[in-house]
Design an enzyme around this catalytic site. Sequence first.
Site, PDB file in Angstrom:
ATOM      1  N   HIS A   1      79.200  27.810 -73.404  1.00 55.37           N
ATOM      2  CA  HIS A   1      77.665  27.684 -72.897  1.00 55.37           C
ATOM      3  C   HIS A   1      77.537  26.161 -72.578  1.00 55.37           C
ATOM      4  O   HIS A   1      77.494  25.404 -73.223  1.00 55.37           O
ATOM      5  CB  HIS A   1      76.993  28.103 -74.226  1.00 55.37           C
ATOM      6  CG  HIS A   1      75.389  27.869 -74.063  1.00 55.37           C
ATOM      7  ND1 HIS A   1      74.565  26.888 -74.408  1.00 55.37           N
ATOM      8  CD2 HIS A   1      74.649  28.663 -73.129  1.00 55.37           C
ATOM      9  CE1 HIS A   1      73.385  26.926 -73.970  1.00 55.37           C
ATOM     10  NE2 HIS A   1      73.297  28.072 -73.370  1.00 55.37           N
TER      11      HIS A   1
ATOM     12  N   HIS B   1      70.874  22.533 -66.377  1.00 56.40           N
ATOM     13  CA  HIS B   1      70.214  23.813 -67.142  1.00 56.40           C
ATOM     14  C   HIS B   1      68.854  23.988 -66.656  1.00 56.40           C
ATOM     15  O   HIS B   1      68.350  25.109 -66.710  1.00 56.40           O
ATOM     16  CB  HIS B   1      70.114  23.460 -68.783  1.00 56.40           C
ATOM     17  CG  HIS B   1      69.483  24.547 -69.200  1.00 56.40           C
ATOM     18  ND1 HIS B   1      68.319  24.486 -69.775  1.00 56.40           N
ATOM     19  CD2 HIS B   1      70.216  25.898 -69.520  1.00 56.40           C
ATOM     20  CE1 HIS B   1      67.955  25.600 -70.398  1.00 56.40           C
ATOM     21  NE2 HIS B   1      69.029  26.464 -70.478  1.00 56.40           N
TER      22      HIS B   1
HETATM   23 CA    CA Z   1      72.185  29.545 -68.881  1.00 55.32          CA
END
Ligand code: CA
Length: 347
Positions: A31, A73
């Site tokens: 992630h 992000h």
């Molecule tokens: Ca994402």
Amino acid sequence: MKIATRTALFLFALGTGSVIFAESAPLVIAHRGASGYLPEHTLEAKAYAHALGAHYLEQDLVLTKDDVPVVLHDIYLDTVTDVARKFPERKRADGRYYAIDLTLAEVKQLQVTERFNAKTGAPVYPKRFPAGQSTFQISTLEEELQLIQGLNRSTGRTTGIYPEIKQPKWHRAQGHDISKIVLPILTRYGYATRADACFVQCFELAEVRRLRGELGWRGRLIMLIEAKSKGEDGTDNNQLCTAAGLKELAELVDGIGPAIGRIVTWPAAGAAPKVSDLVTLAHAAKLAVHPYTIRKDELPKNCPSVAALHVALFSDAGIDGVFTDFTDVTVAWLNYSPAGKALKKRP
Ligand code: CA
């Protein structure tokens, strides 16, 4: 499993030995890279996650003013960079700094640091990489793909990519069509069909329809599903999690990426985990399930340990892969814990 039958064996070296990894085994998705250890989405975080044995590396994508997809992000720059100091005049009326307001040349002047609260300056994860230390940059999608493909070549592994189209509706409202720009780049780098090690992901149902329809994406596609009931673009997340919603989704996508809380919760401290029927329903619709996000420094409410979280997700709920900030922790659980090892022996 729809996905498992389509893909080849991948070879992964792990520690001193090496293991054959079939894609039918649970996937470890880094992630934002090894974001538990290095500032998120930097090339350093991606290289480290590759080395720790992630099967897929995630890219969140937003556009610059000159339409270059960068790996970031948020549509904002102010929680991971020094934009407020370098370009104070670019602040919008809402007090935020947007990637879409800076050219790539300007974005490249920014220093990336560990995620912090833009108002207080406090780090979001105090035990992670120290704020302001060393030097990191925002990278373009292409720079990251070149890094990953270079590492794949030099290590002999095939680590896949997991790009997310961020806020396409918002981008279009700003006059920029992000999906239209990203897909040809993926194709140019060899990610175009379901046989390629790539999952495109998006939170917006209208855009997922558009990716499969108008834009002709033929690679794997994942519908992300937020914990909250309605997305900002109007996506009805609760409806998507019903048997009927999942059946409809299966016409479009290969899997879903729900928030962990839609799969497992701990009703009280010391209580057993409560598993929803979402994974069962998704599997009945032949959809893979890759929830987000395992963080050992931010466990779900009442969850006693990161090991308990892995057991609940993989052994109890039966997920097919997971987004994790700590690739090594998830890889180690899958490979060495009794529950993780038992999982791989499943038919
Ligand atoms: Ca994402």
